[in-house]
Each structure stands twice: as structure tokens, then as C-alpha cells.
Design a protein around this motif. Structure first.
Motif, mmCIF file in Angstrom:
data_model
loop_
_atom_site.group_PDB
_atom_site.id
_atom_site.type_symbol
_atom_site.label_atom_id
_atom_site.label_comp_id
_atom_site.label_asym_id
_atom_site.label_seq_id
_atom_site.Cartn_x
_atom_site.Cartn_y
_atom_site.Cartn_z
ATOM 1 N N TYR A 168 0.823 -1.214 0.000
ATOM 2 C CA TYR A 168 0.000 0.000 0.000
ATOM 3 C C TYR A 168 0.854 1.258 0.000
ATOM 4 O O TYR A 168 1.716 1.459 0.860
ATOM 5 C CB TYR A 168 -0.937 0.005 1.213
ATOM 6 N N GLN A 169 0.618 2.109 -0.995
ATOM 7 C CA GLN A 169 1.348 3.357 -1.223
ATOM 8 C C GLN A 169 2.825 3.132 -1.525
ATOM 9 O O GLN A 169 3.568 4.105 -1.685
ATOM 10 C CB GLN A 169 1.191 4.334 -0.054
ATOM 11 N N ASN A 170 3.252 1.899 -1.583
ATOM 12 C CA ASN A 170 4.627 1.580 -1.961
ATOM 13 C C ASN A 170 4.672 1.133 -3.418
ATOM 14 O O ASN A 170 5.239 1.820 -4.268
ATOM 15 C CB ASN A 170 5.189 0.496 -1.039
ATOM 16 N N ILE A 171 4.037 -0.015 -3.703
ATOM 17 C CA ILE A 171 3.940 -0.497 -5.081
ATOM 18 C C ILE A 171 2.711 0.085 -5.772
ATOM 19 O O ILE A 171 2.786 0.536 -6.914
ATOM 20 C CB ILE A 171 3.862 -2.039 -5.102
ATOM 21 N N PHE A 172 1.589 0.090 -5.068
ATOM 22 C CA PHE A 172 0.315 0.502 -5.666
ATOM 23 C C PHE A 172 -0.175 1.827 -5.087
ATOM 24 O O PHE A 172 0.064 2.137 -3.917
ATOM 25 C CB PHE A 172 -0.752 -0.564 -5.422
ATOM 26 N N GLU A 173 -0.916 2.565 -5.922
ATOM 27 C CA GLU A 173 -1.508 3.841 -5.502
ATOM 28 C C GLU A 173 -2.944 3.929 -6.014
ATOM 29 O O GLU A 173 -3.305 3.294 -7.004
ATOM 30 C CB GLU A 173 -0.711 5.017 -6.074
ATOM 31 N N GLY A 174 -3.745 4.734 -5.330
ATOM 32 C CA GLY A 174 -5.118 4.964 -5.739
ATOM 33 C C GLY A 174 -5.313 6.389 -6.225
ATOM 34 O O GLY A 174 -4.381 7.200 -6.234
ATOM 35 N N LEU A 175 -6.537 6.712 -6.596
ATOM 36 C CA LEU A 175 -6.845 8.086 -6.991
ATOM 37 C C LEU A 175 -6.579 9.038 -5.839
ATOM 38 O O LEU A 175 -6.088 10.164 -6.023
ATOM 39 C CB LEU A 175 -8.299 8.196 -7.433
ATOM 40 N N THR A 176 -6.915 8.605 -4.618
ATOM 41 C CA THR A 176 -6.592 9.362 -3.417
ATOM 42 C C THR A 176 -5.707 8.493 -2.531
ATOM 43 O O THR A 176 -5.527 7.305 -2.790
ATOM 44 C CB THR A 176 -7.866 9.751 -2.640
ATOM 45 N N ARG A 177 -5.164 9.084 -1.503
ATOM 46 C CA ARG A 177 -4.398 8.311 -0.521
ATOM 47 C C ARG A 177 -4.723 8.842 0.868
ATOM 48 O O ARG A 177 -5.096 10.011 1.042
ATOM 49 C CB ARG A 177 -2.898 8.379 -0.788
ATOM 50 N N VAL A 178 -4.577 7.986 1.854
ATOM 51 C CA VAL A 178 -4.819 8.357 3.245
ATOM 52 C C VAL A 178 -3.472 8.619 3.909
ATOM 53 O O VAL A 178 -2.558 7.796 3.810
ATOM 54 C CB VAL A 178 -5.576 7.234 3.979
ATOM 55 N N ASP A 179 -3.334 9.770 4.572
ATOM 56 C CA ASP A 179 -2.056 10.088 5.203
ATOM 57 C C ASP A 179 -2.019 9.551 6.635
ATOM 58 O O ASP A 179 -2.974 8.929 7.112
ATOM 59 C CB ASP A 179 -1.761 11.588 5.145
ATOM 60 N N GLN A 180 -0.914 9.803 7.343
ATOM 61 C CA GLN A 180 -0.735 9.198 8.656
ATOM 62 C C GLN A 180 -1.652 9.794 9.719
ATOM 63 O O GLN A 180 -1.754 9.248 10.827
ATOM 64 C CB GLN A 180 0.713 9.323 9.106
ATOM 65 N N ASN A 181 -2.358 10.869 9.384
ATOM 66 C CA ASN A 181 -3.349 11.432 10.297
ATOM 67 C C ASN A 181 -4.768 10.970 9.958
ATOM 68 O O ASN A 181 -5.728 11.386 10.606
ATOM 69 C CB ASN A 181 -3.286 12.959 10.256
ATOM 70 N N GLY A 182 -4.879 10.121 8.929
ATOM 71 C CA GLY A 182 -6.182 9.631 8.526
ATOM 72 C C GLY A 182 -6.914 10.544 7.566
ATOM 73 O O GLY A 182 -8.074 10.294 7.229
ATOM 74 N N ALA A 183 -6.241 11.608 7.098
ATOM 75 C CA ALA A 183 -6.870 12.556 6.182
ATOM 76 C C ALA A 183 -6.670 12.115 4.727
ATOM 77 O O ALA A 183 -5.681 11.468 4.397
ATOM 78 C CB ALA A 183 -6.282 13.951 6.381
ATOM 79 N N VAL A 184 -7.620 12.488 3.884
ATOM 80 C CA VAL A 184 -7.548 12.138 2.463
ATOM 81 C C VAL A 184 -6.697 13.167 1.726
ATOM 82 O O VAL A 184 -6.907 14.380 1.861
ATOM 83 C CB VAL A 184 -8.959 12.070 1.850
ATOM 84 N N GLN A 185 -5.741 12.675 0.935
ATOM 85 C CA GLN A 185 -4.860 13.521 0.140
ATOM 86 C C GLN A 185 -4.950 13.104 -1.327
ATOM 87 O O GLN A 185 -5.357 11.985 -1.640
ATOM 88 C CB GLN A 185 -3.411 13.383 0.617
ATOM 89 N N PRO A 186 -4.560 13.989 -2.256
ATOM 90 C CA PRO A 186 -4.509 13.575 -3.664
ATOM 91 C C PRO A 186 -3.524 12.429 -3.866
ATOM 92 O O PRO A 186 -2.488 12.368 -3.202
ATOM 93 C CB PRO A 186 -4.033 14.841 -4.378
ATOM 94 N N GLY A 187 -3.869 11.534 -4.758
ATOM 95 C CA GLY A 187 -2.980 10.442 -5.120
ATOM 96 C C GLY A 187 -2.687 10.531 -6.597
ATOM 97 O O GLY A 187 -2.081 11.497 -7.062
ATOM 98 N N LEU A 188 -3.126 9.534 -7.357
ATOM 99 C CA LEU A 188 -2.960 9.609 -8.803
ATOM 100 C C LEU A 188 -3.850 10.691 -9.407
ATOM 101 O O LEU A 188 -3.602 11.144 -10.530
ATOM 102 C CB LEU A 188 -3.278 8.250 -9.433
ATOM 103 N N ALA A 189 -4.864 11.094 -8.687
ATOM 104 C CA ALA A 189 -5.670 12.245 -9.085
ATOM 105 C C ALA A 189 -5.085 13.492 -8.435
ATOM 106 O O ALA A 189 -4.957 13.554 -7.216
ATOM 107 C CB ALA A 189 -7.118 12.059 -8.654
ATOM 108 N N GLU A 190 -4.721 14.467 -9.241
ATOM 109 C CA GLU A 190 -4.154 15.689 -8.669
ATOM 110 C C GLU A 190 -5.223 16.604 -8.113
ATOM 111 O O GLU A 190 -4.956 17.437 -7.240
ATOM 112 C CB GLU A 190 -3.308 16.420 -9.718
#
Length: 495
Positions: free
Chosen positions: A57-79
Motif C-alpha cells: 500500500y502506497q509503496n507499489i500501488f496507488e489509488g486516486l486518493t491516498r490516506v495520510d498518517q493522520n487519517g486525512a484524504v490527500q490527492p494520489g494519482l488524481a491531482e
């Protein structure tokens, strides 16, 4: 740096440090991480095991969004993205210049393929239910994708950031279980079954460059072996170490101990479809027989946080329901008598190969014996647990931590391995999932927690703490675990 590590990693390589006017040892760029469980496969879109996401997770594969270490949603493959006024249409603008690890180009067609695959009748997704509200996936242009929903989903952007929704390519998707190919900062290098998985930094990565050149996940299921590996320098850290031995490292300046929170609700999972557990009085008796604090002290050495329902205490929607069925041996015996079982009963408890599970099982067996419930303790390996318990529902009781965030919705699925079928609860979750107003969502979440607590669906024990032990010269590790994974992107060595 320790000489033995420098020899292993760098082969006595020395660099000339002109600023200091002399020779200095080169900074390490590789890390070796001990993990308790080997993943059954390496495709997070086709398996429920946390051990998969720990590696990929977040190493090999990524999603449109990603969850950061605070549990918040951040941009991923979608800017970026826009949401329609009715909250039913999401339009995502994708990053340009992204490639998969095999060199193929990432674009909106890959996103469409990914979600069409999740929603297909023959889907292998472990959590298809998160994405069933997606009514259509439309490619607007190579860098723009539109997802239209059939109903409002309050947690949709978060769900897109789960390991279940990472983007895969049609050319490689069928082989991701053993040779995963994604778009992340690390590419798969090798998997020595029973031993390790090795990742290497992906040079053409589209995002911020990472400091590590290589990361090796070493599978070590025994706490004593993990201790020895850490002390010998054979591994550089572990994200979740056996709490019974943390004192070995707490006063050692060569290490740092990171204590944080997880989403891991540790429960005495109960097969609600099997007698006598289909009788609520029996489940209530079991709840009264549990002494949570004794379990926490014995199985987590005091690091666990008591829970009374299936919800994380750090979540703002949490309500404390630990007093619903307080530890009361007499009340438990009386309920068993009312259920027609005055002499108790005998059942099995299947325990996966995790220290907290097997320690908890021994303690619970002793507590249940006081009220006449006899447990046969059965140790099973992880693959067997996934097949027998999770997939085939072939169990009476088991103990496991459910580490997925906001996973109370699993109880709305009568086919889930708990076998809990409550139409009132199902309707409540449907309403919750379609609500975006935060105050209303909290009210509904409290109602959901209360129903589960009152019905004593499972034995709610404690929230699992994350207790990592790392080399003192490493930085960038996540202290908390708001989602399954061990994210490498910020880890680096410092002097």
C-alpha cells in the motif's frame, strides 16, 4: 553508523567528504523491516489480509486518493477533483507523466478498467461493497475520469484511498498476486516465499523522489527471533513489535520505540448463525464473563484501550459502551440458565498466529471456565484462518483485530463471517453511508455502535496499539496506523 551494517549494505564503500576534510562512511539507503505475517499474495484488490497492504500500500500501488498518517484524504494519482452539487458525480483530473513499473503509461483507461474489474460479477475484490454505489465510470479524456454514483456516499473519497481501490493495468492485473506492477515509488523486485519480499525504488516515479533505494520485508513470526534480529542488526525495525518485550529497547539508545494508535478493533469474533450463539442471552452471558482489563494487561501488557463496540476510541464518532455488560460472573451464569444452559457448554476457539490473539485466548478460556463455558483452543496458521474462518465460516469463536478504518459497515452484511443479520442495523448503515452532514453522521454512528453493543454480536475487547521499534537513526516512519500499510515514502537514514 554501526560497522557491521555498513559492511553488509555498502561493502566497505567510503566517500570523500570534502566539507569535513576527510573520509566518512556513506549514508545507508536500504532498510530491512521485520513483519510478523507473510502475505498470502501481493494483490490488495483481491485479498482481505492486512499483510498484503503492509507490503504494497502506497509503496507499489496507488489509488486516486491516498490516506495520510493522520487519517486525512490527500490527492494520489488524481491531482484534483470536483464534486457535483448533488454529491453524485466525481470528476478527477489525473497526474500526467505517470507510468507503471513495466514502463506502460497510466491514464484514465486504467482507472476505468480498475473499477469495472471491482464491480464485475466475477469480481475478486474482498470489499466490493465499498464501490457498489458506482453507477458508471466514464473516460472524458486520457487525464480525466468521471465516477457517477447511484446514491450519496459520505466516505467515498476515503474509500478510494483504500488498498482495495488501487489502480491496476489490464496488461498486468492478472499477475499482481505474485508479480505486482503498480505506479508507486517502489517496484517489486523479488519474493522469496517463507522468507522475504524485496522492493526497489522506481527511478521514473512521477511523485516526490524517495530516499531509500531498497526495502526488504523479512517475515519473522516469533517475538524472540524478532528481538534477536533487531539486536544483531539483521533488521532495522518493525512497525508492530510484541508489547511483552518493549522494555528490551526502551532504554537502549540504539533504538526508538514509537507507540501510536491503530484502527484494530480486537474482538472475540462469534459465529452468530450457530447454536448456542444465535441466542442473545448466551452472547450477553459471554460479554459479562469477559474481564477486559485482565485481557489487556495479560495480552497487550497494558497498551490496549478497552472498547465496548466495533469502533476506534480515537475516532470523533466514538461512544464509550464498555459498561454495557460489565464483568459479572453471577450475571453471566444467570443468563446461561435463562438460555437453558445452566451447566454451560463446550465450543472451539480458533486462534491465528498472532501473540495478542493467542494470549487473549488463554485468558478468555480461563474467564469463561468460571461460568461453565469450556473452550478448546485451536492454533491455526494465517492462511488456514483466512480459508476456514473468514471465507468458509467454519468456526465457533476466534480472536482477531479488524484493522480496516470505519469498518462497522461489515455488520450490515449478513454473509460476512460474523453471520449477523439485523435489518434495523442494515437500514441504519445505509442511511449513514448516504449522509454527508458530519453531525448527523456522528449521531448515526453512535446509534450503530449502541446496537452492536446491546446485541453483544461479538466480544469487544480492546483497540490494538501500534508499538514500533526502529533503529534510532531512521526517521519518517508512521507512529499511528489510520489505515492498513507500512508506508515507505518518507523513511530515511539520518546522522
Amino acid at each position: 553508523m554501526r560497522m557491521n551494517r555498513t559492511i553488509k549494505a555498502l561493502g566497505l564503500a567510503l566517500v570523500l567528504t570534502t566539507a569535513a576534510g576527510g573520509l566518512a562512511l556513506a549514508q545507508p539507503t536500504e532498510v530491512r523491516i521485520g513483519v510478523a505475517l507473510e502475505p498470502p499474495a501481493l494483490d490488495p484488490t483481491a485479498g482481505a489480509a492486512e499483510a498484503i497492504d503492509i507490503v504494497v500500500y502506497q509503496n507499489i500501488f496507488e489509488g486516486l486518493t491516498r490516506v495520510d498518517q493522520n487519517g486525512a484524504v490527500q490527492p494520489g494519482l488524481a491531482e484534483s477533483w470536483t464534486i457535483s452539487e448533488d454529491s453524485l458525480t466525481y470528476t478527477f483530473k489525473l497526474h500526467d507523466g505517470v507510468t507503471f513499473h513495466d514502463g506502460s503509461t497510466f491514464d484514465a483507461e486504467d482507472v476505468k478498467f480498475t473499477f469495472d474489474r471491482i464491480l464485475a460479477e466475477d469480481s475478486v475484490s474482498a470489499h466490493k461493497e465499498f464501490y457498489e454505489p458506482i453507477e458508471s465510470v466514464t473516460v472524458i479524456d486520457p487525464l480525466t475520469i468521471e465516477l457517477k454514483l447511484s446514491r450519496v456516499v459520505g466516505n467515498f473519497l476515503f474509500d478510494l484511498g483504500r488498498g482495495d481501490a488501487v489502480i491496476v493495468a489490464p496488461e498486468s492485473a492478472d499477475n499482481n498476486a505474485n508479480e505486482p506492477i503498480g505506479t508507486g515509488p517502489f517496484a517489486f523486485l523479488q519474493w522469496d516465499k517463507g522468507s522475504r519480499v524485496v522492493l526497489e525504488a522506481y527511478g521514473p516515479y512521477w511523485g516526490e523522489p524517495v530516499s531509500l533505494t531498497k526495502a526488504t520485508y523479512v517475515f519473522i513470526g516469533d517475538t524472540a527471533t524478532m528481538i534477536n534480529a533487531l539486536l544483531a542488526g539483521d533488521i532495522d525495525g518493525t512497525n508492530n513489535f510484541g508489547q511483552e518485550a518493549l522494555e528490551v529497547f526502551e532504554a537502549n539508545p540504539q533504538f526508538q520505540v514509537l507507540v501510536g494508535t491503530t484502527e484494530g478493533e480486537t474482538i472475540l469474533s462469534t459465529n452468530n448463525t450457530k447454536p448456542p450463539f444465535d441466542n442473545i442471552k448466551v452472547r450477553q452471558a459471554m460479554a459479562h464473563a469477559l474481564d477486559r482489563q485482565a485481557i489487556i494487561d495479560g495480552a497487550t501488557y497494558g497498551y490496549g484501550v478497552p472498547i465496548g463496540s466495533h469502533f476506534a476510541p480515537h475516532n470523533p464518532y466514538y461512544v464509550d459502551l464498555t459498561g454495557t455488560y460489565p464483568h459479572d460472573v453471577d450475571a453471566a451464569k444467570a443468563l446461561l440458565a435463562e438460555a437453558g444452559l445452566p451447566d454451560g457448554f463446550s465450543v472451539t476457539l480458533k486462534m491465528p498466529p498472532l501473540a495478542y490473539a493467542r494470549l487473549s485466548g488463554q485468558i478468555i478460556a480461563s474467564q469463561f471456565a468460571e461460568v461453565g463455558i469450556k473452550l478448546e483452543l485451536i492454533n491455526v496458521e494465517w492462511a488456514q484462518w483466512l480459508e476456514d474462518v473468514y471465507a468458509n465460516k467454519d468456526y465457533d469463536l476466534t480472536i482477531v483485530s479488524h484493522v480496516e478504518p470505519f469498518d462497522i459497515g461489515n455488520y450490515a452484511n449478513p454473509d460476512y463471517y460474523f453471520g449477523y443479520d439485523n435489518p434495523e442495523f442494515q437500514a441504519l448503515i445505509e442511511t449513514l453511508n448516504g449522509t454527508t452532514d458530519d453531525a448527523k453522521r456522528k449521531e448515526l454512528a453512535v446509534q450503530a455502535q449502541t446496537i452492536l453493543a446491546n446485541d453483544a454480536v461479538n466480544g469487544y475487547l480492546f483497540e490494538l496499539a501500534q508499538t514500533g521499534v526502529w533503529n534510532a537513526k531512521l526517521t519518517g516512519m508512521w507512529q499511528n496506523s489510520p489505515i492498513e500499510g507500512l508506508v515507505l515514502r518518507d523513511i530515511k537514514w539520518v546522522e
